[in-house]
Design a protein around this motif. Structure first.
Motif, PDB file in Angstrom:
ATOM      1  N   ASN A   1       0.831  -1.200   0.000  1.00  0.00           N
ATOM      2  CA  ASN A   1       0.000   0.000   0.000  1.00  0.00           C
ATOM      3  C   ASN A   1       0.868   1.253   0.000  1.00  0.00           C
ATOM      4  O   ASN A   1       0.637   2.208  -0.765  1.00  0.00           O
ATOM      5  CB  ASN A   1      -0.898  -0.027   1.244  1.00  0.00           C
ATOM      6  N   GLN A   2       1.906   1.297   0.825  1.00  0.00           N
ATOM      7  CA  GLN A   2       2.807   2.437   0.873  1.00  0.00           C
ATOM      8  C   GLN A   2       3.563   2.603  -0.448  1.00  0.00           C
ATOM      9  O   GLN A   2       3.797   3.722  -0.912  1.00  0.00           O
ATOM     10  CB  GLN A   2       3.807   2.265   2.030  1.00  0.00           C
ATOM     11  N   THR A   3       3.933   1.480  -1.068  1.00  0.00           N
ATOM     12  CA  THR A   3       4.628   1.539  -2.362  1.00  0.00           C
ATOM     13  C   THR A   3       3.741   2.153  -3.441  1.00  0.00           C
ATOM     14  O   THR A   3       4.179   2.989  -4.242  1.00  0.00           O
ATOM     15  CB  THR A   3       5.072   0.134  -2.789  1.00  0.00           C
ATOM     16  N   LEU A   4       2.473   1.736  -3.465  1.00  0.00           N
ATOM     17  CA  LEU A   4       1.536   2.283  -4.452  1.00  0.00           C
ATOM     18  C   LEU A   4       1.311   3.775  -4.226  1.00  0.00           C
ATOM     19  O   LEU A   4       1.224   4.558  -5.187  1.00  0.00           O
ATOM     20  CB  LEU A   4       0.213   1.528  -4.386  1.00  0.00           C
ATOM     21  N   ILE A   5       1.229   4.183  -2.969  1.00  0.00           N
ATOM     22  CA  ILE A   5       1.049   5.616  -2.666  1.00  0.00           C
ATOM     23  C   ILE A   5       2.259   6.416  -3.139  1.00  0.00           C
ATOM     24  O   ILE A   5       2.132   7.498  -3.727  1.00  0.00           O
ATOM     25  CB  ILE A   5       0.824   5.810  -1.154  1.00  0.00           C
ATOM     26  N   LEU A   6       3.469   5.877  -2.911  1.00  0.00           N
ATOM     27  CA  LEU A   6       4.685   6.554  -3.349  1.00  0.00           C
ATOM     28  C   LEU A   6       4.738   6.665  -4.866  1.00  0.00           C
ATOM     29  O   LEU A   6       5.105   7.715  -5.422  1.00  0.00           O
ATOM     30  CB  LEU A   6       5.908   5.795  -2.829  1.00  0.00           C
ATOM     31  N   ARG A   7       4.366   5.603  -5.579  1.00  0.00           N
ATOM     32  CA  ARG A   7       4.376   5.632  -7.043  1.00  0.00           C
ATOM     33  C   ARG A   7       3.363   6.646  -7.567  1.00  0.00           C
ATOM     34  O   ARG A   7       3.633   7.360  -8.546  1.00  0.00           O
ATOM     35  CB  ARG A   7       4.079   4.233  -7.589  1.00  0.00           C
ATOM     36  N   GLU A   8       2.209   6.732  -6.943  1.00  0.00           N
ATOM     37  CA  GLU A   8       1.210   7.714  -7.365  1.00  0.00           C
ATOM     38  C   GLU A   8       1.743   9.129  -7.137  1.00  0.00           C
ATOM     39  O   GLU A   8       1.561  10.027  -7.977  1.00  0.00           O
ATOM     40  CB  GLU A   8      -0.081   7.517  -6.576  1.00  0.00           C
ATOM     41  N   HIS A   9       2.426   9.345  -6.010  1.00  0.00           N
ATOM     42  CA  HIS A   9       3.002  10.660  -5.711  1.00  0.00           C
ATOM     43  C   HIS A   9       4.055  11.039  -6.759  1.00  0.00           C
ATOM     44  O   HIS A   9       4.099  12.181  -7.241  1.00  0.00           O
ATOM     45  CB  HIS A   9       3.624  10.633  -4.312  1.00  0.00           C
ATOM     46  N   MET A  10       4.914  10.075  -7.144  1.00  0.00           N
ATOM     47  CA  MET A  10       5.946  10.337  -8.144  1.00  0.00           C
ATOM     48  C   MET A  10       5.317  10.642  -9.502  1.00  0.00           C
ATOM     49  O   MET A  10       5.781  11.537 -10.234  1.00  0.00           O
ATOM     50  CB  MET A  10       6.878   9.134  -8.241  1.00  0.00           C
ATOM     51  N   SER A  11       4.265   9.920  -9.861  1.00  0.00           N
ATOM     52  CA  SER A  11       3.599  10.161 -11.143  1.00  0.00           C
ATOM     53  C   SER A  11       2.985  11.554 -11.176  1.00  0.00           C
ATOM     54  O   SER A  11       3.077  12.273 -12.181  1.00  0.00           O
ATOM     55  CB  SER A  11       2.522   9.098 -11.380  1.00  0.00           C
ATOM     56  N   ASN A  12       2.366  11.954 -10.063  1.00  0.00           N
ATOM     57  CA  ASN A  12       1.781  13.299 -10.005  1.00  0.00           C
ATOM     58  C   ASN A  12       2.854  14.371 -10.105  1.00  0.00           C
ATOM     59  O   ASN A  12       2.653  15.418 -10.739  1.00  0.00           O
ATOM     60  CB  ASN A  12       0.988  13.465  -8.703  1.00  0.00           C
ATOM     61  N   ASN A  13       4.018  14.134  -9.502  1.00  0.00           N
ATOM     62  CA  ASN A  13       5.124  15.095  -9.604  1.00  0.00           C
ATOM     63  C   ASN A  13       5.585  15.242 -11.053  1.00  0.00           C
ATOM     64  O   ASN A  13       5.895  16.356 -11.520  1.00  0.00           O
ATOM     65  CB  ASN A  13       6.293  14.651  -8.730  1.00  0.00           C
ATOM     66  N   GLU A  14       5.652  14.127 -11.781  1.00  0.00           N
ATOM     67  CA  GLU A  14       6.059  14.185 -13.189  1.00  0.00           C
ATOM     68  C   GLU A  14       5.038  14.966 -14.017  1.00  0.00           C
ATOM     69  O   GLU A  14       5.405  15.746 -14.904  1.00  0.00           O
ATOM     70  CB  GLU A  14       6.222  12.773 -13.738  1.00  0.00           C
ATOM     71  N   LEU A  15       3.768  14.785 -13.740  1.00  0.00           N
ATOM     72  CA  LEU A  15       2.733  15.528 -14.462  1.00  0.00           C
ATOM     73  C   LEU A  15       2.841  17.026 -14.170  1.00  0.00           C
ATOM     74  O   LEU A  15       2.707  17.854 -15.073  1.00  0.00           O
ATOM     75  CB  LEU A  15       1.347  15.009 -14.067  1.00  0.00           C
ATOM     76  N   GLN A  16       3.083  17.393 -12.912  1.00  0.00           N
ATOM     77  CA  GLN A  16       3.219  18.802 -12.562  1.00  0.00           C
ATOM     78  C   GLN A  16       4.451  19.417 -13.219  1.00  0.00           C
ATOM     79  O   GLN A  16       4.431  20.579 -13.650  1.00  0.00           O
ATOM     80  CB  GLN A  16       3.306  18.958 -11.034  1.00  0.00           C
ATOM     81  N   ALA A  17       5.545  18.631 -13.315  1.00  0.00           N
ATOM     82  CA  ALA A  17       6.751  19.131 -13.986  1.00  0.00           C
ATOM     83  C   ALA A  17       6.471  19.393 -15.463  1.00  0.00           C
ATOM     84  O   ALA A  17       6.952  20.377 -16.039  1.00  0.00           O
ATOM     85  CB  ALA A  17       7.891  18.124 -13.827  1.00  0.00           C
ATOM     86  N   ALA A  18       5.684  18.524 -16.092  1.00  0.00           N
ATOM     87  CA  ALA A  18       5.330  18.720 -17.500  1.00  0.00           C
ATOM     88  C   ALA A  18       4.497  19.986 -17.677  1.00  0.00           C
ATOM     89  O   ALA A  18       4.705  20.764 -18.617  1.00  0.00           O
ATOM     90  CB  ALA A  18       4.560  17.501 -18.020  1.00  0.00           C
ATOM     91  N   ARG A  19       3.560  20.246 -16.775  1.00  0.00           N
ATOM     92  CA  ARG A  19       2.743  21.455 -16.858  1.00  0.00           C
ATOM     93  C   ARG A  19       3.606  22.709 -16.686  1.00  0.00           C
ATOM     94  O   ARG A  19       3.429  23.703 -17.399  1.00  0.00           O
ATOM     95  CB  ARG A  19       1.645  21.436 -15.792  1.00  0.00           C
ATOM     96  N   LYS A  20       4.571  22.667 -15.753  1.00  0.00           N
ATOM     97  CA  LYS A  20       5.441  23.826 -15.550  1.00  0.00           C
ATOM     98  C   LYS A  20       6.265  24.122 -16.795  1.00  0.00           C
ATOM     99  O   LYS A  20       6.472  25.279 -17.168  1.00  0.00           O
ATOM    100  CB  LYS A  20       6.359  23.576 -14.351  1.00  0.00           C
TER     101      LYS A  20
END
Length: 345
Positions: A167-186
């Motif tokens: 569960n913690q691993t999946l949460i971390l992967r989701e957090h990393m994916s969201n960070n990549e999306l935000q970097a693309a928007r910036k």
């Protein structure tokens, strides 16, 4: 004899005058020739200067043409990179959605396992109490039963631990994916102003910026033609400073759509004064800027840029932005081909 001398003197004087007049005329012609020569030299010098300027302009145009070609190549490379980026972003979105679904399934399963573990614990204590209440059973049977229950509890606890780690691993992967999306928007926010046309449906909206048009409209009505523009700029700038001031917080808690939310307090003294002096439209412009800042940058209280779909009045997603960029690039290429086709050989 005297008469002839007089005639000769008169003729000599007449000839002398005529010579003087011709010399004067000759001098004037020479001066005019000198003037024409000077003007001709000036015109030749001007022509040489113009030829040099023309040559320099042609050289500059060639340099600009090379720079434009280089910029176009770089732009196409950036657009291709962005296209790959949006594809990757779409994959990330799908992965995030899949991970979220898997996370929910794991959470449900974890809840069921915890419930089962609680039941196992309850049964264990019940069995333990039952055995304790029956002293006639053999110690061996009791020990075997208790050990079996302990083993089952240990197994369940290990399963719960493994699921918690997953569960913690999946949460971390989701957090990393969201960070990549935000970097693309910036990155898109950084390059978009240099690429998209101002009339494009997709663009950048400055969230928290006070609209100037309501202040222009009211100042046009209140002030003279010489003063209204300056007064509108001063007025909108003053209210922009107020909106950016973190010490001014005209918000209140209220229930909206069944949820407790923070909304603008229109009974604030500054807003009431603004509405009274400059009208409802100007007040609405400030209220909208406050709401945008409270949503997009509540801690910083300064204007931020956001990818925006102006047609639908909402935040634009990455796919919309990239599609718009690709369409504009295709349109530019088509226009360039038409222009090249119309040029004479």
């Amino acid at each position: 004899m005297v008469s002839e001398l007089r005639k000769a003197r008169g003729l000599a004087v007449s000839l002398a005058r005529e010579v003087d007049m011709k010399n004067q005329r000759l001098w004037e012609i020479e001066r005019h020739n000198l003037d024409l020569s000077s003007r001709l030299n000036s015109m030749i010098a001007e022509k040489d200067r113009m030829n040099y300027s023309f040559s320099e302009e042609m050289r500059k145009m060639q340099v600009i043409g090379l720079q434009n070609a280089k910029l176009k190549t770089e732009l196409e490379s950036q657009l291709n990179s962005m296209h790959l980026l949006v594809q990757e972003s779409e994959k990330l979105k799908e992965e995030v959605a899949y991970q979220r679904k898997e996370l929910e399934q794991r959470a449900n399963e974890l809840g069921k396992r915890e419930s089962q573990l609680d039941n196992e614990r309850t049964n264990f204590y019940l069995e333990k109490e039952k055995i304790a209440q029956n002293p006639y059973d053999s110690d061996y049977s009791m020990t075997v039963h208790i050990n079996g229950l302990k083993d089952r509890l240990t197994e369940k606890e290990e399963e719960l631990h493994d699921m918690d780690v997953l569960n913690q691993t999946l949460i971390l992967r989701e957090h990393m994916s969201n960070n990549e999306l935000q970097a693309a928007r910036k990155e898109l926010i950084h390059v978009l102003p240099h690429i998209l046309d101002v009339t494009s449906v997709i663009g950048l909206k400055r969230m928290g910026e006070v609209a100037q048009k309501p202040f222009q409209d009211v100042c046009m009505r209140k002030f003279s033609a010489q003063d209204w523009e300056l007064r509108s700029v001063e007025l909108s700038s003053m209210w922009q400073d107020k909106v950016n001031n973190p010490n001014w917080h005209p918000f209140k808690q209220a229930v909206k759509d069944g949820k407790l939310q923070e909304i603008v307090d229109e009974d604030d003294s500054h807003l009431r004064e603004l509405k009274s002096q400059w009208g409802e439209e100007a007040c609405n412009a400030v209220v909208n800027a406050l709401m945008e800042l409270n949503e997009y940058n509540p801690s910083g209280r300064y204007v931020v840029s956001e990818l925006w779909n102006f047609k639908e009045g909402r935040k634009a997603n990455l796919k919309e932005v990239i599609d718009c960029l690709i369409q504009q690039l295709k349109a530019n290429k088509s226009l360039k081909r038409r222009r090249d086709g119309q040029r004479p050989n």
